[in-house]
Design a protein around this motif. Structure first.
Motif, PDB file in Angstrom:
ATOM      1  N   THR A 121       0.860  -1.143   0.037  1.00  0.00           N
ATOM      2  CA  THR A 121       0.161  -0.042   0.007  1.00  0.00           C
ATOM      3  C   THR A 121       0.802   1.148   0.033  1.00  0.00           C
ATOM      4  O   THR A 121       2.089   1.467   0.226  1.00  0.00           O
ATOM      5  N   ARG A 123       0.990   3.477   1.986  1.00  0.00           N
ATOM      6  CA  ARG A 123       1.639   4.079   3.154  1.00  0.00           C
ATOM      7  C   ARG A 123       2.740   3.676   3.495  1.00  0.00           C
ATOM      8  O   ARG A 123       3.731   4.209   4.598  1.00  0.00           O
ATOM      9  N   HIS A 124       3.322   2.740   2.716  1.00  0.00           N
ATOM     10  CA  HIS A 124       4.910   2.409   3.087  1.00  0.00           C
ATOM     11  C   HIS A 124       5.678   3.434   1.785  1.00  0.00           C
ATOM     12  O   HIS A 124       7.061   3.177   1.944  1.00  0.00           O
TER      13      HIS A 124
END
Length: 202
Positions: A121, A123-124
């Motif tokens: 995702t 978010r990484h």
């Protein structure tokens, strides 16, 4: 003759691997950008999953295998390096870190490097700034201004955002290669006229 090699190091462990795919696309885009500027380069791909046992053996014996020695030598000759790691626990993979831990000190100094990563995702996506960037600053590499993070969803998008980011980052990396090639010594290979002009800033 070509001006040299761009080496793509990918640390994906799957087959197929999104890290390997991203590395291939970045390498091809950088090659196109350099060719457009009159600089001919070849691509070499190093998949670290094929060297995992070699890395473990070197870690405990301090003796690199012929395959590892060849990979390290390729980095030492490269006019530029593209690195791609999957995100494991908010950082680069252990395989990726081990490869660069065992690399001779100074190999990456001044060498243009394009940073890239893949993950499940978005978010990484900060892994490039929080993990890869400090590592390659420590190695004294000349880091391209744009990195590329590809989440799983990016591969299926119809908008072409990932393709646009790949092209932009590869162009910035190609410009860095042309301006600061990070070559070992110029007389180890023949420079074509276009590359010589670029080095002179013309």
């Amino acid at each position: 003759m070509t001006a040299g090699e761009i080496v793509v190091v990918s640390a994906g462990v799957g087959t197929p691997s999104s890290s390997q795919l991203l590395g291939e696309r970045l390498g091809q885009a950088a090659q196109r950008a350099l060719v457009a500027d009159g600089v001919r380069v070849e691509l070499r791909h190093i998949e670290l999953r094929t060297l995992a046992s070699d890395l473990a053996h070197q870690l405990v014996t301090q003796v690199p295998s012929p395959a590892l020695s060849d990979a390290y030598a390729a980095l030492g000759r490269a006019v530029g390096v593209i690195v791609v790691s999957p995100v494991f626990n908010a950082s680069y993979s252990g395989l990726f870190k081990q490869f660069f831990d065992l690399l001779d000190e100074g190999t990456m100094a001044g060498r243009p490097v394009l940073l890239a990563a893949t993950g499940g995702t978005a978010r990484h996506s900060l892994v490039i700034d929080t993990a890869l960037l400090p590592l390659f600053h420590y190695l004294k590499a000349s880091i391209a201004p744009l990195g590329v993070f590809a989440a799983t969803a990016d591969w299926g998008e119809a908008s072409g955002h990932l393709a646009a980011r790949i092209e932009a980052a590869s162009r910035a990396f190609a410009e860095l290669v042309a301006q600061r090639p990070g070559l070992p010594v110029a007389d180890e290979f023949e420079l074509d006229a276009g590359f010589t002009d670029l080095l002179r800033g013309s």
